[in-house]
Design a protein around this motif. Structure first.
Motif, short mmCIF file in Angstrom:
data_model
loop_
_atom_site.label_atom_id
_atom_site.label_comp_id
_atom_site.label_asym_id
_atom_site.label_seq_id
_atom_site.Cartn_x
_atom_site.Cartn_y
_atom_site.Cartn_z
N VAL A 1 0.84 -1.21 0.00
CA VAL A 1 0.00 0.00 0.00
C VAL A 1 0.87 1.26 0.00
O VAL A 1 0.62 2.19 -0.77
CB VAL A 1 -0.99 -0.01 1.20
CG1 VAL A 1 -1.69 1.33 1.34
CG2 VAL A 1 -2.01 -1.13 1.03
N VAL A 2 1.89 1.28 0.84
CA VAL A 2 2.76 2.46 0.91
C VAL A 2 3.51 2.65 -0.41
O VAL A 2 3.59 3.77 -0.93
CB VAL A 2 3.74 2.35 2.10
CG1 VAL A 2 4.83 3.40 2.03
CG2 VAL A 2 2.98 2.47 3.41
N LEU B 1 4.00 5.79 -5.42
CA LEU B 1 4.09 5.76 -6.88
C LEU B 1 2.75 6.06 -7.55
O LEU B 1 2.59 5.82 -8.76
CB LEU B 1 4.60 4.39 -7.35
CG LEU B 1 6.00 4.00 -6.87
CD1 LEU B 1 6.30 2.56 -7.24
CD2 LEU B 1 7.03 4.95 -7.45
N ARG B 2 1.82 6.57 -6.80
CA ARG B 2 0.45 6.78 -7.30
C ARG B 2 0.41 7.58 -8.60
O ARG B 2 -0.37 7.28 -9.50
CB ARG B 2 -0.38 7.46 -6.23
CG ARG B 2 -1.83 7.60 -6.61
CD ARG B 2 -2.64 8.18 -5.48
NE ARG B 2 -4.03 8.24 -5.87
CZ ARG B 2 -4.98 8.68 -5.11
NH1 ARG B 2 -4.72 9.08 -3.89
NH2 ARG B 2 -6.22 8.71 -5.54
N HIS B 3 1.24 8.58 -8.71
CA HIS B 3 1.25 9.42 -9.90
C HIS B 3 1.72 8.66 -11.14
O HIS B 3 1.51 9.10 -12.26
CB HIS B 3 2.11 10.67 -9.66
CG HIS B 3 3.55 10.36 -9.43
ND1 HIS B 3 4.01 9.83 -8.24
CD2 HIS B 3 4.63 10.50 -10.22
CE1 HIS B 3 5.32 9.65 -8.32
NE2 HIS B 3 5.72 10.05 -9.51
N ALA C 1 -6.82 -0.91 -6.50
CA ALA C 1 -6.84 -2.36 -6.25
C ALA C 1 -5.88 -2.72 -5.11
O ALA C 1 -6.23 -3.50 -4.22
CB ALA C 1 -6.48 -3.12 -7.52
N VAL C 2 -4.68 -2.15 -5.13
CA VAL C 2 -3.72 -2.44 -4.07
C VAL C 2 -4.15 -1.75 -2.77
O VAL C 2 -4.05 -2.33 -1.69
CB VAL C 2 -2.30 -2.01 -4.48
CG1 VAL C 2 -1.32 -2.17 -3.33
CG2 VAL C 2 -1.83 -2.81 -5.68
#
Length: 186
Positions: free
Chosen positions: A104-105, A110-112, A121-122
């Motif tokens: 999750v972290v 790296l969300r962008h 999903a993660v």
């Protein structure tokens, strides 16, 4: 020194489950109906900041649990579930929760670079890591310290109430769509 590590491990584990529950509650508030009393940006910021704080306490919990030598929990057991020499099932559930925290972290950082679908999903695995951490905390809580067993139970109640509220409340977008569907078309 070993006794200090033992107390530090229990304290950081307890703080981790309390913070993780707060992160879960704020996540439920963020994903649910938009609050008009508090800015959504503030809630999201607090959610992210507490998640980071939770990670710091969790790392301290793991380091102190491995460093204290009263029980056999090695560095490999911190990332590979069910390999601890001491209470392998209960430690393993904590390890699984930690592995999910790492996922999750990492994806949040790296969300962008990820699609919203992949990140989501993660991120939804947090709904699995929270109960794993609760069971780990309850099972590993010291029997002669009732507070160490009460904290995960209290966190379970608070978290379940937040999740129930989230499940029963619609999102603002969902409510707008429903309102449009019932409108008459002229």
């Amino acid at each position: 020194m070993n006794e200090v590590l033992w107390f530090a491990s229990r304290a950081t584990g307890t703080a981790s489950i309390v913070l993780l529950t707060a992160v879960l509650v704020l996540g439920a508030l963020t994903a649910g109906r938009r609050s008009r009393a508090v800015s959504q940006t503030v809630v999201v910021g607090l959610h992210r900041s507490l998640a980071l704080g939770t990670s710091v306490f969790l790392l301290a919990h793991i380091v102190t649990a491995v460093a204290e030598t009263y029980v056999d929990i090695g560095w490999v057991s911190a990332v590979v579930p069910f390999t601890a020499g001491y209470e392998p099932v209960w430690v393993g559930l904590g390890t699984l929760a930690f592995d999910l925290v790492l996922a999750v972290v990492t994806t949040s950082l790296l969300r962008h670079r990820l699609s919203r679908r992949a990140w989501r999903a993660v991120h939804l695995t947090a709904f699995a890591l929270w109960p794993l951490a609760l069971v780990h905390g309850y099972a590993m809580g010291t029997a002669d310290q009732p507070l160490l067993r009460l904290v995960p139970v209290a966190c379970a109640v608070v978290g379940c109430l937040a999740l129930a509220w989230r499940a029963m409340s619609g999102t603002a977008d969902h409510d707008r769509r429903r309102a449009v569907l019932v409108q008459e078309w002229s």
